[in-house]
Motif scaffolding. Structure first.
Motif, PDB file in Angstrom:
ATOM      1  N   GLY A   1       0.769  -1.233   0.000  1.00  0.00           N
ATOM      2  CA  GLY A   1       0.000   0.000   0.000  1.00  0.00           C
ATOM      3  C   GLY A   1       0.799   1.281   0.000  1.00  0.00           C
ATOM      4  O   GLY A   1       0.217   2.365   0.102  1.00  0.00           O
ATOM      5  N   THR A   2       2.120   1.206  -0.115  1.00  0.00           N
ATOM      6  CA  THR A   2       2.924   2.429  -0.159  1.00  0.00           C
ATOM      7  C   THR A   2       3.148   2.870  -1.604  1.00  0.00           C
ATOM      8  O   THR A   2       2.910   2.110  -2.552  1.00  0.00           O
ATOM      9  CB  THR A   2       4.287   2.211   0.522  1.00  0.00           C
ATOM     10  N   THR A   3       3.604   4.108  -1.770  1.00  0.00           N
ATOM     11  CA  THR A   3       3.937   4.643  -3.084  1.00  0.00           C
ATOM     12  C   THR A   3       5.302   5.308  -3.022  1.00  0.00           C
ATOM     13  O   THR A   3       5.780   5.682  -1.947  1.00  0.00           O
ATOM     14  CB  THR A   3       2.897   5.682  -3.567  1.00  0.00           C
ATOM     15  N   THR A   4       5.921   5.478  -4.185  1.00  0.00           N
ATOM     16  CA  THR A   4       7.194   6.174  -4.266  1.00  0.00           C
ATOM     17  C   THR A   4       7.250   6.959  -5.562  1.00  0.00           C
ATOM     18  O   THR A   4       6.745   6.522  -6.604  1.00  0.00           O
ATOM     19  CB  THR A   4       8.383   5.188  -4.182  1.00  0.00           C
ATOM     20  N   LEU A   5       7.850   8.155  -5.514  1.00  0.00           N
ATOM     21  CA  LEU A   5       7.986   8.989  -6.697  1.00  0.00           C
ATOM     22  C   LEU A   5       9.177   8.528  -7.521  1.00  0.00           C
ATOM     23  O   LEU A   5      10.206   8.102  -6.980  1.00  0.00           O
ATOM     24  CB  LEU A   5       8.163  10.452  -6.295  1.00  0.00           C
ATOM     25  N   VAL A   6       9.052   8.641  -8.852  1.00  0.00           N
ATOM     26  CA  VAL A   6      10.120   8.214  -9.750  1.00  0.00           C
ATOM     27  C   VAL A   6      10.255   9.183 -10.907  1.00  0.00           C
ATOM     28  O   VAL A   6       9.310   9.906 -11.262  1.00  0.00           O
ATOM     29  CB  VAL A   6       9.864   6.796 -10.320  1.00  0.00           C
ATOM     30  N   LYS A   7      11.449   9.194 -11.496  1.00  0.00           N
ATOM     31  CA  LYS A   7      11.708   9.956 -12.719  1.00  0.00           C
ATOM     32  C   LYS A   7      12.915   9.336 -13.401  1.00  0.00           C
ATOM     33  O   LYS A   7      13.988   9.225 -12.793  1.00  0.00           O
ATOM     34  CB  LYS A   7      11.984  11.426 -12.411  1.00  0.00           C
ATOM     35  N   LEU A   8      12.736   8.913 -14.642  1.00  0.00           N
ATOM     36  CA  LEU A   8      13.868   8.358 -15.370  1.00  0.00           C
ATOM     37  C   LEU A   8      14.940   9.424 -15.543  1.00  0.00           C
ATOM     38  O   LEU A   8      14.644  10.544 -15.982  1.00  0.00           O
ATOM     39  CB  LEU A   8      13.432   7.853 -16.743  1.00  0.00           C
TER      40      LEU A   8
END
Length: 382
Positions: free
Chosen positions: A95-102
Motif C-alpha cells: 500500500g505504499t507509493t514512491t515517486l520516480v523519474k527516469l
C-alpha cells in the motif's frame, strides 16, 4: 495531517492534507470558522500530457516504444522532437507509493521527415494512437525494460511494483525570454504558476479572523471528475472538519466564505489578436486577469468580481479583464464546479500567458509578485 487522523485544531494552527495529487492547506483564523468563514485560493495541479498505459512495452519496426495516451487537451505537435522522460509514482506491495523519474532524457516523439510526407506543408495531422507513441530504444539492444529502469531509480524491486501513475515530461529547464529577460518559458505554467503564487501568498499572509485556505485540485484538465478533483468531496470534507460538528456550522461557514478560483488566462496573441474580444485583451506583465463569461463558464459575478477588484486596489495591484469572443467557445475552471457543489461565492481570475497547453508555455515574471500580492490581500481581508 492525514485524512484518517482525528483533527483537533486551534486558532493559528497551520495544516495541510493530501488526497492523490491534490492538496489542501489551511491556517486557522482567530474567530470560530462558522462566524468568520474562509478565504480560499483554488488552483489545479495537472497539465496536459501523456499517461503511460498499463501495458506499456510496445515493440515495432525494430524499436522499443512506450505505450501512452493523451491526457487533457494539449497542443500535441509541440511535443514533437523534444527531449522527454517518464515521471510519476509507483504503487508498491503493502500500500505504499514512491515517486520516480527516469534520469536524463531517454524518450522522444520524432517527426516524420518532410521527404516522406510533403502534405505536412498543408497542415499536420497527428493520430494519437499511431503517431504519438514515444520511442526510447532499439529492439535489438539489451537495455532493461521501462519497469526495471523505474524500479532502479526508485531503489525498489520491480517485483514489488503493483501499479503506476506515470506521465511524459519535458526535460528542458525553464528559461528567461523576451528583450529584457522578464518572460518565463517553461512547461506546466498552466496551472502550477497559480499554485505557486497561491502558496507564496498563504505562507506570507498575516493571520486573520477568518481561516485561510489553499486548495490545489488534480484532474481539472479532464473535467475534475475524481475523488481528488473539484467535482469530488475533498474540499468539502476539509471544510466540514474546519467548521466543526454543530448542525448548521457547515452552511454558516459557506455563507461567510469566498473562493478565488485561480487558473491561467489568455494574454492577447501578438499575431492572432483577432481571436480575442477587441475590448478585453490582457497583456503579459499587466497583472491579474478577472475572467467573466455570460454562460457561466467562469463563476465571476458582480459581487465576487467587485470584491476581488477592491482587494487588488487595496494591494496596489492592477486588474485586467478577459471575456471570450461571442463567436468562440469558452474554456472553464474549477470555479463553477466548486461553486456549484458547495454554493461558495466565487471569482475566476488568472495570470496572463501565451501558448497555453503547449509543451512549453510563456508568461511574465512581473506577474508573479502581482498575483501573490492580490492573493495575499484576499486571504488577509479585514
Amino acid at each position: 495531517m492525514a485524512e484518517t487522523d482525528a483533527w483537533d485544531l486551534s486558532p493559528g494552527d497551520a495544516v495541510f492534507t493530501v488526497r492523490g495529487a491534490s492538496v489542501v492547506a489551511a491556517r486557522v483564523g482567530s474567530d470560530p470558522v462558522p462566524e468568520a468563514g474562509l478565504r480560499i485560493i483554488g488552483a489545479h495541479t495537472d497539465s496536459p500530457t501523456f499517461k503511460v498505459r498499463p501495458r506499456f512495452d510496445v515493440r515495432q519496426a525494430g524499436y522499443r516504444l512506450v505505450g501512452v495516451e493523451p491526457y487533457g487537451g494539449g497542443l500535441w505537435h509541440t511535443w514533437l522532437d523534444r527531449e522527454l522522460t517518464v515521471a510519476g509514482r509507483l504503487a508498491l506491495r503493502g500500500g505504499t507509493t514512491t515517486l520516480v523519474k527516469l534520469p536524463g532524457a531517454p524518450l522522444r516523439l520524432p517527426s516524420l521527415a518532410i521527404h516522406l510526407d510533403r502534405s505536412v506543408r498543408e497542415g499536420l495531422t497527428l493520430d494519437p494512437q499511431r503517431h504519438l507513441q514515444p520511442v526510447w530504444g532499439s529492439d535489438l539492444g539489451t537495455e532493461p525494460g521501462l519497469l526495471q529502469a523505474l524500479a532502479v531509480d526508485a531503489g525498489v524491486s520491480a517485483a514489488d511494483v503493483v501499479g503506476h501513475d506515470l506521465v511524459l515530461a519535458d526535460t528542458q529547464p525553464a528559461a528567461r525570454a523576451g528583450a529584457d529577460g522578464s518572460w518565463i518559458a517553461a512547461p506546466r505554467l498552466d496551472d502550477l504558476a497559480c499554485c505557486h503564487s497561491g502558496l507564496l501568498a498563504l505562507l506570507g499572509a498575516e493571520g486573520a479572523r477568518h481561516t485561510q485556505v489553499l486548495v490545489c485540485n488534480d484532474h481539472e484538465e479532464v473535467g475534475s471528475g475524481s475523488a481528488s478533483g473539484a467535482r469530488g468531496s475533498f474540499l468539502e470534507d476539509v471544510i466540514s472538519r474546519l467548521a466543526g460538528a454543530e448542525p448548521q456550522a457547515f452552511a454558516r461557514t459557506i455563507a461567510a466564505s469566498k473562493l478565488v478560483s485561480a487558473d491561467m488566462a489568455h494574454a492577447v496573441h501578438p499575431t492572432r489578436y483577432d481571436r480575442h474580444e477587441p475590448a478585453h485583451q490582457p497583456v503579459l506583465g499587466g497583472g491579474p486577469v478577472l475572467k467573466l463569461n455570460a454562460n457561466q463558464a467562469y463563476a465571476t459575478d458582480a459581487v465576487s468580481g467587485g470584491w476581488f477588484t477592491e482587494r487588488c486596489e487595496a494591494a496596489g495591484v492592477p486588474v485586467q479583464h478577459f471575456v471570450t469572443r461571442a463567436d468562440l467557445p469558452c474554456g472553464s475552471t474549477i470555479g463553477p464546479l466548486t461553486a456549484t457543489r458547495l454554493g461558495l461565492s466565487t471569482v475566476d481570475v488568472g495570470a496572463p500567458q501565451l501558448a497555453m497547453h503547449s509543451a512549453r508555455e510563456l508568461a511574465s515574471a512581473a506577474d508573479v509578485p502581482l498575483m501573490v500580492s492580490a492573493f495575499a490581500s484576499c486571504l488577509q481581508e479585514r
